[in-house]
Design a protein around this motif. Structure first.
Motif, PDB file in Angstrom:
ATOM      1  N   VAL B  96      -0.711   1.630  -6.352  1.00  0.00           N
ATOM      2  CA  VAL B  96      -0.420   3.034  -6.678  1.00  0.00           C
ATOM      3  C   VAL B  96      -0.178   3.177  -8.170  1.00  0.00           C
ATOM      4  O   VAL B  96      -0.773   4.022  -8.851  1.00  0.00           O
ATOM      5  N   ALA B 106      -8.540   7.911  -7.663  1.00  0.00           N
ATOM      6  CA  ALA B 106      -7.719   8.763  -6.809  1.00  0.00           C
ATOM      7  C   ALA B 106      -7.791   8.330  -5.347  1.00  0.00           C
ATOM      8  O   ALA B 106      -6.764   8.295  -4.654  1.00  0.00           O
ATOM      9  N   ARG B 109      -5.718   5.283  -4.828  1.00  0.00           N
ATOM     10  CA  ARG B 109      -4.282   5.565  -4.832  1.00  0.00           C
ATOM     11  C   ARG B 109      -3.844   6.181  -3.516  1.00  0.00           C
ATOM     12  O   ARG B 109      -2.782   5.845  -2.988  1.00  0.00           O
ATOM     13  N   SER B 110      -4.669   7.053  -3.010  1.00  0.00           N
ATOM     14  CA  SER B 110      -4.359   7.664  -1.719  1.00  0.00           C
ATOM     15  C   SER B 110      -4.256   6.586  -0.637  1.00  0.00           C
ATOM     16  O   SER B 110      -3.333   6.583   0.186  1.00  0.00           O
ATOM     17  N   VAL B 113      -0.968   4.674  -1.133  1.00  0.00           N
ATOM     18  CA  VAL B 113       0.221   5.375  -0.638  1.00  0.00           C
ATOM     19  C   VAL B 113       0.319   5.218   0.872  1.00  0.00           C
ATOM     20  O   VAL B 113       1.400   4.932   1.424  1.00  0.00           O
TER      21      VAL B 113
END
Lengths: 324, 143
Positions: B96, B106, B109-110, B113
């Motif tokens: 992250v 992106a 990162r999603s 998470v």
């Protein structure tokens, strides 16, 4: 036209005779506002000063003429000065720094012509007769002043000139108002907001809201209090980490209720349900909402904050195990 | 930037898959079921990371033949499960922090998470089974 003993200090005017009638009235009270003098001068009073050699532009303060007989006609004529604002008293004064330049009118001796359009603008639409050699000069009027000037007055025509403090302005009342709002040091533009700070602040508010909810529920559900304590402690820890080490005592609200979260509850603060199961379900829902918001913020934040927000989202999700 | 993070994460998932295979055998039926569910989830993540690395032109490291895991008792097995989840969570959080909000990061990162959250929830579940108190930590993935 008045001739006084100080006539030598007055500047002759070249210009075509004005035609038409100037209707501007002049204020009768003489006053001074931040170095700018306005109002009718008394005879003999020195209202401006010339300096420099013969090469300097001959400048006269152009005043709205009240009577036909007062119009400047020939070089050597002296226009009755009066109003003029922003006249230099000291030639060594630096013009104030700043961006905004207003414009004023100046009568010069060299007889250079403006285009008729500019003249028309300069004279406020051409209804006034304006000497052909009227020129517009910049005067140090700040942009803040300019914005306060009434729109639609065609005489504020930019000429692309630098600041010239020996300029004169046309329109006593107008310019007095402008001069009064001159601000020599504009406040610096605020720095652009850090988007991460907004995300962090929003996360802080979310955590405060959850803390307030846990406090309310612990108070009304003593049976659950022990169970809620550890979760509440973790939210207090979230708040501490979000606020950082600088925040000191306000970041450690583990003793007693958190310090006044004014926007903590986005909706109406709901009274805790009487049933423990319903209370737990509500807390689970609040954790889920908060965790989802943290997760969404984690997708927008910079690296470090994103990692923290993701951790908070994971923590809120794990609280379901405790509450469930 | 993301390739080393993904490679580290893949390594952790390899170890976790292996570890669940070992510890599941020490648990009772309920624990074994839980361990199997967790194992499936980690296998899926492992395969996903393998794919992501290949998409980025990297050659994913295969699993080691064996890992040094020790779970002689059910208690040790539960503790190991918690440790495995905590260890993978750290790598997810690193991913992250090591990515940007802009594409192409992106999506990673999603994913990270979600991976971190799954690990935190599973770790809490294992702590609950083990009777640890408290069963959650304030900052999952912070090592």
């Amino acid at each position: 036209v008045t001739a006084t003993s100080s006539a030598a200090a007055r500047r002759p005017v070249t210009g075509e005779p004005s035609r038409g009638t100037a209707l501007t009235s002049r204020p009768t009270l003489r006053r001074q506002c931040r170095g700018s003098v306005s109002g009718r001068s008394t005879p003999g009073e020195e209202t401006s000063r010339t300096y420099g050699g013969a090469e300097q532009r001959r400048v006269v303060l152009v005043d709205p003429v009240q009577h036909v007989a007062d119009r400047p006609r020939d070089v050597g004529d002296v226009v009755e000065r009066d109003p003029a604002v922003l006249v230099d008293d000291d030639p060594h004064d630096a013009a104030p720094a700043g961006r905004g330049d207003g414009q004023g009118l100046e009568v010069v001796a060299d007889g250079r012509d403006l285009g008729s359009d500019q003249l028309a603008q300069a004279s406020g639409g051409g209804s006034h007769g304006v000497p052909a050699s009227l020129q517009l000069w910049s005067v140090p009027v700040r942009a803040a002043c300019r914005s306060s000037l009434p729109a639609g007055r065609g005489w504020l025509v930019p000429m692309g000139r630098g600041v010239d403090r020996r300029s004169v302005l046309l329109g006593t009342a107008l310019l007095t108002a402008a001069a009064c709002s001159v601000d020599p040091s504009p406040p610096p533009p605020p720095p652009p907001p850090d988007p991460d700070e907004a995300l962090r602040s929003a996360a802080v508010e979310r955590e405060r809201a959850l803390l307030a909810r846990y406090d309310a529920f612990s108070a009304t559900q003593p049976a659950l209090a022990a169970r809620l304590t550890s979760v509440r402690e973790e939210h207090a820890e979230h708040l501490r980490v979000l606020l950082g080490p600088d925040e000191g005592p306000t970041a450690a609200p583990s003793d007693g209720p958190p310090s006044a979260p004014p926007t903590a509850e986005p909706a109406d603060p709901v009274a805790p349900p009487a049933e423990p199961a319903a209370a737990l379900a509500e807390l689970v829902g609040a954790e889920a909402v908060t965790g989802a918001a943290h997760a969404a913020a984690a997708l927008q934040a910079g690296g470090e904050l994103a990692g923290l927000l993701a951790s908070l989202a994971a923590s809120e999700a794990s609280h379901r195990v405790v509450l469930g | 930037v993301s390739v080393p993070l993904l490679a580290t994460l893949l390594e952790a998932e390899h170890a976790t898959v292996y570890g669940y295979g070992v510890l599941g055998a020490r648990l009772d039926d309920a624990g074994r079921d839980r361990a199997r569910t967790a194992l499936d989830s980690h296998r899926a993540r492992r395969d996903q990371l393998d794919r992501l690395l290949r998409e980025r032109g990297a050659e994913p490291e295969p699993s080691e033949p064996a890992y040094d895991v020790d779970a002689p008792t059910p208690e040790a097995a539960l503790a190991l499960a918690v440790r495995l989840e905590e260890g993978v969570a750290v790598r997810w959080r690193d991913l992250v922090a090591g990515t940007t909000p802009e594409p192409p990061d992106a999506a990673l990162r999603s994913l990270a998470v979600a991976g971190l959250t799954e690990c935190a929830v599973r770790a809490a579940q294992w702590r609950q089974v083990a009777g640890t108190d408290p069963i959650t930590v304030a900052l999952p993935g912070s090592g």
